[in-house]
Write a protein that holds these residues in place. Structure first.
Motif, PDB file in Angstrom:
ATOM      1  N   ALA A 175      39.155  39.614  51.391  1.00  0.00           N
ATOM      2  CA  ALA A 175      39.620  39.823  50.019  1.00  0.00           C
ATOM      3  C   ALA A 175      40.182  41.220  49.823  1.00  0.00           C
ATOM      4  CB  ALA A 175      38.469  39.588  49.040  1.00  0.00           C
ATOM      5  N   PRO A 176      41.173  41.371  48.934  1.00  0.00           N
ATOM      6  CA  PRO A 176      41.700  42.704  48.626  1.00  0.00           C
ATOM      7  C   PRO A 176      40.667  43.517  47.848  1.00  0.00           C
ATOM      8  CG  PRO A 176      42.648  41.061  47.151  1.00  0.00           C
ATOM      9  CD  PRO A 176      41.861  40.308  48.176  1.00  0.00           C
ATOM     10  N   ARG A 177      40.631  44.826  48.105  1.00  0.00           N
ATOM     11  CA  ARG A 177      39.714  45.716  47.398  1.00  0.00           C
ATOM     12  C   ARG A 177      40.444  46.245  46.159  1.00  0.00           C
ATOM     13  NH1 ARG A 177      35.090  47.630  49.538  1.00  0.00           N
ATOM     14  NH2 ARG A 177      35.813  47.090  51.626  1.00  0.00           N
ATOM     15  N   ILE A 178      39.918  45.942  44.979  1.00  0.00           N
ATOM     16  CA  ILE A 178      40.603  46.305  43.743  1.00  0.00           C
ATOM     17  C   ILE A 178      39.776  47.309  42.954  1.00  0.00           C
ATOM     18  CG2 ILE A 178      41.891  44.139  43.591  1.00  0.00           C
ATOM     19  CD1 ILE A 178      39.859  43.101  41.632  1.00  0.00           C
ATOM     20  N   LYS A 179      40.469  48.090  42.121  1.00  0.00           N
ATOM     21  CA  LYS A 179      39.854  49.102  41.272  1.00  0.00           C
ATOM     22  C   LYS A 179      39.919  48.645  39.818  1.00  0.00           C
ATOM     23  CE  LYS A 179      41.165  52.855  44.413  1.00  0.00           C
ATOM     24  NZ  LYS A 179      41.911  54.140  44.549  1.00  0.00           N
ATOM     25  N   PRO A 180      39.299  49.374  38.900  1.00  0.00           N
ATOM     26  CA  PRO A 180      39.405  48.979  37.483  1.00  0.00           C
ATOM     27  C   PRO A 180      40.851  48.853  37.052  1.00  0.00           C
ATOM     28  CG  PRO A 180      37.692  50.629  37.753  1.00  0.00           C
ATOM     29  CD  PRO A 180      38.367  50.501  39.092  1.00  0.00           C
ATOM     30  N   GLY A 181      41.153  47.773  36.359  1.00  0.00           N
ATOM     31  CA  GLY A 181      42.518  47.520  35.910  1.00  0.00           C
ATOM     32  C   GLY A 181      42.731  46.053  35.599  1.00  0.00           C
ATOM     33  N   LEU A 182      43.990  45.696  35.370  1.00  0.00           N
ATOM     34  CA  LEU A 182      44.384  44.329  35.031  1.00  0.00           C
ATOM     35  C   LEU A 182      45.233  43.795  36.171  1.00  0.00           C
ATOM     36  CD1 LEU A 182      44.536  42.013  32.920  1.00  0.00           C
ATOM     37  CD2 LEU A 182      46.562  43.144  31.983  1.00  0.00           C
ATOM     38  N   TYR A 183      44.889  42.614  36.680  1.00  0.00           N
ATOM     39  CA  TYR A 183      45.548  42.037  37.843  1.00  0.00           C
ATOM     40  C   TYR A 183      46.021  40.619  37.546  1.00  0.00           C
ATOM     41  CZ  TYR A 183      43.269  45.929  40.211  1.00  0.00           C
ATOM     42  OH  TYR A 183      42.851  47.182  40.565  1.00  0.00           O
ATOM     43  N   SER A 184      47.111  40.232  38.190  1.00  0.00           N
ATOM     44  CA  SER A 184      47.627  38.869  38.043  1.00  0.00           C
ATOM     45  C   SER A 184      47.716  38.210  39.410  1.00  0.00           C
ATOM     46  CB  SER A 184      49.012  38.890  37.380  1.00  0.00           C
ATOM     47  OG  SER A 184      49.966  39.503  38.218  1.00  0.00           O
ATOM     48  N   ASP A 185      47.523  36.908  39.414  1.00  0.00           N
ATOM     49  CA  ASP A 185      47.566  36.133  40.655  1.00  0.00           C
ATOM     50  C   ASP A 185      47.969  34.708  40.305  1.00  0.00           C
ATOM     51  OD1 ASP A 185      47.357  35.445  43.301  1.00  0.00           O
ATOM     52  OD2 ASP A 185      45.227  35.940  43.508  1.00  0.00           O
ATOM     53  N   ARG A 186      48.128  33.876  41.317  1.00  0.00           N
ATOM     54  CA  ARG A 186      48.377  32.443  41.136  1.00  0.00           C
ATOM     55  C   ARG A 186      47.360  31.682  41.959  1.00  0.00           C
ATOM     56  NH1 ARG A 186      52.352  29.794  37.680  1.00  0.00           N
ATOM     57  NH2 ARG A 186      53.232  31.577  36.622  1.00  0.00           N
ATOM     58  N   GLU A 187      46.745  30.671  41.359  1.00  0.00           N
ATOM     59  CA  GLU A 187      45.695  29.914  42.029  1.00  0.00           C
ATOM     60  C   GLU A 187      46.014  28.430  41.976  1.00  0.00           C
ATOM     61  OE1 GLU A 187      41.257  31.068  42.014  1.00  0.00           O
ATOM     62  OE2 GLU A 187      41.421  29.525  40.474  1.00  0.00           O
ATOM     63  N   LYS A 188      45.934  27.779  43.128  1.00  0.00           N
ATOM     64  CA  LYS A 188      46.199  26.343  43.176  1.00  0.00           C
ATOM     65  C   LYS A 188      45.138  25.576  42.383  1.00  0.00           C
ATOM     66  CE  LYS A 188      48.249  26.615  47.803  1.00  0.00           C
ATOM     67  NZ  LYS A 188      48.118  26.199  49.226  1.00  0.00           N
ATOM     68  N   PHE A 189      45.434  24.337  42.074  1.00  0.00           N
ATOM     69  CA  PHE A 189      44.463  23.496  41.374  1.00  0.00           C
ATOM     70  C   PHE A 189      43.198  23.355  42.224  1.00  0.00           C
ATOM     71  CE2 PHE A 189      48.225  22.582  39.056  1.00  0.00           C
ATOM     72  CZ  PHE A 189      47.840  22.073  37.825  1.00  0.00           C
ATOM     73  N   SER A 190      42.027  23.564  41.587  1.00  0.00           N
ATOM     74  CA  SER A 190      40.710  23.428  42.234  1.00  0.00           C
ATOM     75  C   SER A 190      40.584  24.345  43.453  1.00  0.00           C
ATOM     76  CB  SER A 190      40.450  21.972  42.629  1.00  0.00           C
ATOM     77  OG  SER A 190      40.485  21.134  41.499  1.00  0.00           O
ATOM     78  N   GLU A 191      41.049  25.560  43.324  1.00  0.00           N
ATOM     79  CA  GLU A 191      40.994  26.515  44.434  1.00  0.00           C
ATOM     80  C   GLU A 191      39.989  27.616  44.130  1.00  0.00           C
ATOM     81  OE1 GLU A 191      44.106  29.092  47.239  1.00  0.00           O
ATOM     82  OE2 GLU A 191      44.550  28.804  45.125  1.00  0.00           O
ATOM     83  N   HIS A 192      39.502  28.290  45.200  1.00  0.00           N
ATOM     84  CA  HIS A 192      38.628  29.456  45.086  1.00  0.00           C
ATOM     85  C   HIS A 192      39.394  30.667  45.623  1.00  0.00           C
ATOM     86  CE1 HIS A 192      35.337  26.598  44.526  1.00  0.00           C
ATOM     87  NE2 HIS A 192      35.710  26.000  45.642  1.00  0.00           N
TER      88      HIS A 192
END
Length: 424
Positions: free
Chosen positions: A249-266
């Motif tokens: 997984a990417p290491r993220i810091k405090p902030g607002l992030y956007s992504d796209r997730e397939k149906f029924s995905e983790h």
């Protein structure tokens, strides 16, 4: 000693005042580069044959659009780079292949010359088809450039796309899936139900807005608002891509992030939490297309070894545009903070969705996801807030068991007394 300093302070104040008068701060600031890329807006105007219809304040839709554009161009903020693209402005024939390519950049995106832009708009006359999908693709290309710049497409049309099978909703989703944070706002001129549904779908795919317009002043006011919004935007999410497991997984810091997730995905993300900090996270998943009833979203905080720390979830069974959930994880401070440098704990955040779609709905690209992460000072005495809030059910279970025991004993005692009384 304090009194003797007043004359010197007065002289300094006088010198500062004269300096400000001779060299205004605004002039000095204007010479310094801000380092922030200029916001970009592309106005996409429908010039198809149907724009001849006279149903907006006694004039044609095209005339109303031109009048509104003149007012909008006069009000564009100085810092905004603006362009104009047309669709259906040149080809009046019946050849589908030609008509569906009829989109061009009328005025390039860049510093605005108001006179030149107004002159270009004045030459337009309602002509051809309504290739919304190709026009959106062209506008996205018009706005290429600085990665951090605010980008906005404002589509003004009076009808639905006439260039199937290139579905403009799918085009908007593909644009959103690129992660370039390009927002599409749509305005329908006296739209019918079918046009309203399509324009709403386009806007929702990118987090934009749809507005139905019946009058010229409404069009002018709304487009001006959208251009101003580009000049003063809200926080722009950072595009990221979650992994299939915590280790990757990417290491993220405090902030607002956007992504796209397939149906029924983790999807997994990692956050480092220091002792004495509280992790606060929330996630929103948007239903930017038709979905089946019974859906949900799950946000879990897990250790790197797979032990669940806390979770938040939400479910629904009706029509929704977005569903959200959140969690909090306070980490207690170390005892000897001065002697030992505190080590951060890696917390794995898992985002899961339980969406499904009818067979007729395309499942690609995935659903839009926004993840908010914040680290604040932990409470003085961190505890398992979920347990004390009955989130895990232990307190509720114990209370119910004790209540049941007391009620059973009391009922048995009263029944015994009643039986003895009747016997006597």
């Amino acid at each position: 000693m304090i009194i003797s300093k007043w004359p010197a302070a007065a002289v300094c104040g006088l010198v500062a005042t004269l300096a400000v008068g001779l060299f205004p701060p605004a002039a000095a600031a204007a010479d310094e580069p801000t380092g922030k890329p200029a916001p970009k807006v592309d106005l996409v105007l429908d010039v198809s044959g149907s724009m001849r219809t006279r149903d907006i304040d006694g004039q044609s839709r095209m005339a109303a659009a031109k009048q509104a554009f003149n007012e909008v161009l006069d009000a564009v903020p100085q810092e905004v780079e603006l362009g104009i693209r047309t669709l259906g402005a040149d080809y009046p024939g019946k050849d589908t292949k030609v008509g569906c390519k009829d989109t061009k950049q009328l005025y390039p995106v860049g510093p605005l010359d108001r006179t030149e832009a107004k002159t270009a708009v004045a030459t337009l006359a309602p002509t051809g088809w309504t290739p919304i999908g190709p026009a959106l693709l062209g506008a996205a290309d018009d706005l290429e450039g600085d990665g951090d710049a605010t980008r906005r497409i404002v589509l003004i049309t009076d009808g639905e796309d006439t260039c199937a099978p290139l579905d403009p909703c799918e085009v908007a989703r593909e644009i959103a899936a690129k992660g370039i944070h390009l927002t599409i706002d749509t305005l329908g001129l006296v739209p019918d139900d079918k046009t309203r549904r399509q324009l709403t779908c386009i806007a929702e795919a990118t987090g934009g807005t749809f507005t139905s317009v019946q009058h010229t002043d409404e069009l002018s006011r709304r487009v001006t608002q959208l251009v101003d919004r580009a000049a003063d935007p809200v926080v722009t999410p950072v595009a990221t891509e979650g992994a299939a497991r915590c280790a990757d997984a990417p290491r993220i810091k405090p902030g607002l992030y956007s992504d796209r997730e397939k149906f029924s995905e983790h999807r997994w993300y990692r956050v480092d939490v220091l002792p004495g900090q509280e992790l606060r996270a929330s996630v929103s998943v948007g239903a930017d297309r038709a979905v089946n009833p019974d859906y949900g979203v799950l946000l879990r905080a897990v250790t790197v070894h797979g032990r669940e720390i806390v979770r938040g979830s939400e479910a629904g069974d009706g029509r929704t545009d977005v569903i959200s959930s959140g969690l909090r994880y306070p980490k207690p401070p170390v005892d000897n903070e001065d002697e030992v440098k505190p080590a951060a704990e890696t917390v794995c955040l898992q985002v899961s969705n339980a969406f499904s779609a009818p067979a007729s709905v395309k499942t690609t690209p995935g659903l839009p996801v926004e993840l908010t992460v914040d680290l604040v000072d932990s409470p003085d005495e961190p505890s398992d807030l979920a347990a004390f809030g009955l989130g895990r059910g232990w307190w509720l279970l114990g209370t119910l068991a004790l209540t049941g025991l007391v009620a059973g004993l009391l009922w048995g005692w009263l029944s015994r007394l009643r039986l003895v009384w009747r016997s006597n």
